[in-house]
Design a protein around this motif. Structure first.
Motif, short mmCIF file in Angstrom:
data_model
loop_
_atom_site.label_atom_id
_atom_site.label_comp_id
_atom_site.label_asym_id
_atom_site.label_seq_id
_atom_site.Cartn_x
_atom_site.Cartn_y
_atom_site.Cartn_z
N LYS A 67 0.82 -1.21 0.00
CA LYS A 67 0.00 0.00 0.00
C LYS A 67 0.85 1.26 0.00
CE LYS A 67 -3.88 2.10 2.53
NZ LYS A 67 -4.81 1.91 3.67
N ASP A 68 1.97 1.22 0.72
CA ASP A 68 2.88 2.36 0.74
C ASP A 68 3.97 2.24 -0.32
OD1 ASP A 68 3.81 0.19 2.19
OD2 ASP A 68 4.75 1.37 3.76
N GLU A 69 3.70 1.40 -1.33
CA GLU A 69 4.53 1.26 -2.53
C GLU A 69 5.96 0.84 -2.23
OE1 GLU A 69 4.04 4.28 -5.48
OE2 GLU A 69 1.89 4.48 -5.13
N GLU A 70 6.08 -0.12 -1.33
CA GLU A 70 7.35 -0.81 -1.10
C GLU A 70 7.28 -2.15 -1.84
OE1 GLU A 70 9.97 0.28 0.48
OE2 GLU A 70 9.09 2.13 1.27
N ILE A 71 8.39 -2.56 -2.43
CA ILE A 71 8.41 -3.80 -3.22
C ILE A 71 8.74 -4.97 -2.32
CG2 ILE A 71 9.42 -5.00 -5.18
CD1 ILE A 71 10.12 -2.25 -6.34
N VAL A 72 7.83 -5.94 -2.26
CA VAL A 72 8.05 -7.14 -1.46
C VAL A 72 8.12 -8.35 -2.40
CG1 VAL A 72 7.00 -6.29 0.65
CG2 VAL A 72 5.55 -7.39 -1.07
N VAL A 73 8.76 -9.41 -1.90
CA VAL A 73 8.88 -10.65 -2.67
C VAL A 73 7.72 -11.54 -2.27
CG1 VAL A 73 10.34 -12.63 -3.17
CG2 VAL A 73 11.38 -10.38 -2.77
N PHE A 74 6.77 -11.68 -3.20
CA PHE A 74 5.54 -12.41 -2.91
C PHE A 74 4.91 -12.81 -4.23
CE2 PHE A 74 1.29 -13.11 -1.12
CZ PHE A 74 1.61 -13.69 0.11
N HIS A 75 4.35 -14.02 -4.29
CA HIS A 75 3.81 -14.53 -5.54
C HIS A 75 2.38 -14.11 -5.81
CE1 HIS A 75 1.79 -17.48 -8.17
NE2 HIS A 75 2.94 -17.49 -8.83
N ASP A 76 1.47 -14.38 -4.87
CA ASP A 76 0.04 -14.20 -5.10
C ASP A 76 -0.38 -12.75 -4.96
OD1 ASP A 76 0.25 -16.93 -5.15
OD2 ASP A 76 -1.09 -17.29 -3.45
N GLU A 77 -1.54 -12.45 -5.54
CA GLU A 77 -2.13 -11.14 -5.33
C GLU A 77 -2.63 -11.01 -3.90
OE1 GLU A 77 -5.92 -8.42 -6.93
OE2 GLU A 77 -5.41 -10.32 -7.92
N PHE A 78 -3.09 -12.14 -3.34
CA PHE A 78 -3.66 -12.14 -1.99
C PHE A 78 -2.75 -12.86 -1.00
CE2 PHE A 78 -7.18 -11.76 -4.97
CZ PHE A 78 -7.82 -10.63 -4.48
N LEU A 79 -2.85 -12.49 0.25
CA LEU A 79 -1.97 -12.99 1.30
C LEU A 79 -2.35 -14.38 1.82
CD1 LEU A 79 -1.89 -9.65 3.29
CD2 LEU A 79 0.11 -10.67 2.17
N ASP A 80 -3.56 -14.80 1.56
CA ASP A 80 -4.17 -15.93 2.27
C ASP A 80 -3.42 -17.25 2.16
OD1 ASP A 80 -6.08 -13.84 1.32
OD2 ASP A 80 -7.45 -14.90 2.67
N ARG A 81 -2.90 -17.58 0.99
CA ARG A 81 -2.34 -18.92 0.77
C ARG A 81 -1.06 -19.16 1.55
NH1 ARG A 81 1.33 -21.33 -2.74
NH2 ARG A 81 1.69 -19.35 -3.83
N THR A 82 -0.19 -18.16 1.63
CA THR A 82 1.14 -18.41 2.21
C THR A 82 1.45 -17.56 3.44
OG1 THR A 82 2.15 -16.82 0.68
CG2 THR A 82 2.08 -19.13 -0.03
N ASN A 87 -0.55 -15.91 7.37
CA ASN A 87 -1.73 -15.94 8.23
C ASN A 87 -2.55 -14.67 8.10
OD1 ASN A 87 0.20 -14.32 9.45
ND2 ASN A 87 -0.36 -14.92 11.54
N GLY A 88 -2.30 -13.90 7.03
CA GLY A 88 -3.08 -12.71 6.74
C GLY A 88 -4.15 -13.00 5.70
N THR A 89 -4.93 -11.99 5.38
CA THR A 89 -5.96 -12.15 4.36
C THR A 89 -6.11 -10.83 3.61
OG1 THR A 89 -8.26 -12.86 3.97
CG2 THR A 89 -7.87 -11.46 5.89
N GLY A 90 -6.55 -10.92 2.36
CA GLY A 90 -6.72 -9.73 1.55
C GLY A 90 -5.55 -9.50 0.60
N ALA A 91 -5.67 -8.44 -0.20
CA ALA A 91 -4.66 -8.14 -1.23
C ALA A 91 -3.40 -7.54 -0.63
CB ALA A 91 -5.24 -7.18 -2.25
N VAL A 92 -2.26 -7.90 -1.21
CA VAL A 92 -0.97 -7.37 -0.75
C VAL A 92 -0.97 -5.85 -0.78
CG1 VAL A 92 1.51 -7.27 -1.21
CG2 VAL A 92 0.28 -9.44 -1.48
#
Length: 300
Positions: free
Chosen positions: A84-99, A101-106
């Motif tokens: 949300k604050d436009e920092e680049i993170v290493v993550f595959h999915d659009e949503f947090l749920d699969r990998t 314990n969070g939920t919703g869009a990155v």
């Protein structure tokens, strides 16, 4: 005459189309050897860790990247998203749920909020301390010890309007980053934006996305992008899904001047078959298997 020709030729045409459509299946299951032999000694290939060594550690985490580096892979493939604050993170999915314990869009969470999430327990409780890393943290860890293939995920969201440019800025911060960091995307606009911003950056075209239907996608993507990619001398490689490949198709891509890096065969038999087809590299969750294959080939 025409009606008779169509009537008698239609079975042949149907057979031809069926063979063309299922050509990769035929090569993979019937025509290509799963056995290592001396013909492979002349084949150079790159070992690419998919999301790190994601078969033995949670994907896109520091644990997976450390494991891949320790194995001695040639390259690490990883995925990036914007917070949300436009920092680049290493993550595959659009949503947090699969990998996590969070939920919703990155992109609905700040970096600080995402850092609080557990990114390892889903894989194994012993990885419960793993967190979602930033791209900068991962690149600093790798530090040129192997090459890095950064996959840009397409997002129709305001946070991503200058995403390619931000990635290039991160690459510039790494020592000799142009030499060992490569951008790839299924979306040509990201690659073009990166080159317009800085023509020193290396790129690859991801031919077929991980969520595509391989047989259909092969033809669609070939028609839409292969010719276009050939017009751009900066685009040197293609990454087709391994179920879409045959020896003939790899040969055709090579003949057009492209290297072929396929993803993601995860067992020894399929890896060896891909090498017999002539691919230039394999992206896999289990790079340790491919490393052993390389040792077996060298021992012949």
């Amino acid at each position: 005459m025409t009606k008779k020709f169509l009537l008698y030729s239609s079975p042949v045409m149907v057979l031809f189309l069926a063979v063309a459509l299922f050509e990769p299946y035929i090569y993979l299951h019937f025509l290509t050897s799963p056995v290592i032999d001396k013909s492979l000694k002349k084949e150079h290939f790159d070992i690419i860790a998919h999301k790190g060594a994601s078969g033995i550690a949670p994907e896109n985490t520091m644990a997976a990247f450390r494991a891949a580096i320790e194995m001695g892979v040639d390259m690490i493939e990883l995925d990036v998203r914007n917070t949300k604050d436009e920092e680049i993170v290493v993550f595959h999915d659009e949503f947090l749920d699969r990998t996590t314990n969070g939920t919703g869009a990155v992109h609905d969470y700040t970096l600080e909020e995402i850092r609080q999430l557990d990114a390892g327990s889903w894989f194994d409780p012993k990885f419960r301390d793993e967190r979602v890393p930033t791209l900068k943290e991962v690149l600093d860890l790798i530090n040129g010890r192997c090459k890095v293939l950064i996959e840009i995920k397409h997002m129709d969201h305001p946070h991503y309007h200058d995403f390619a440019e931000k990635l290039v800025d991160v690459i510039r911060e790494e020592k000799n980053g142009y030499e060992w960091i490569i951008l790839q995307s299924e979306e040509v606009e990201y690659i073009e934006a990166a080159h317009e911003y800085d023509d020193h950056v290396q790129t690859k075209k991801l031919m077929i996305g991980e969520d595509s239907a391989p047989l259909i996608a092969f033809y669609v993507e070939t028609k839409m992008h292969l010719g276009r990619a050939k017009e751009d001398d900066r685009m040197k490689a293609l990454n087709p899904e391994y179920h879409t490949l045959s020896t003939r198709r790899v040969f055709r891509m090579h003949a057009r001047g492209f290297q072929v890096y396929t993803y993601s065969p995860n067992n020894r038999e399929d890896m060896v078959k891909m090498l017999h087809m002539g691919v230039d590299g394999i992206i896999t969750d289990y790079p340790q298997i491919l490393i052993q294959i390389r040792k077996d080939i060298e021992a012949l």
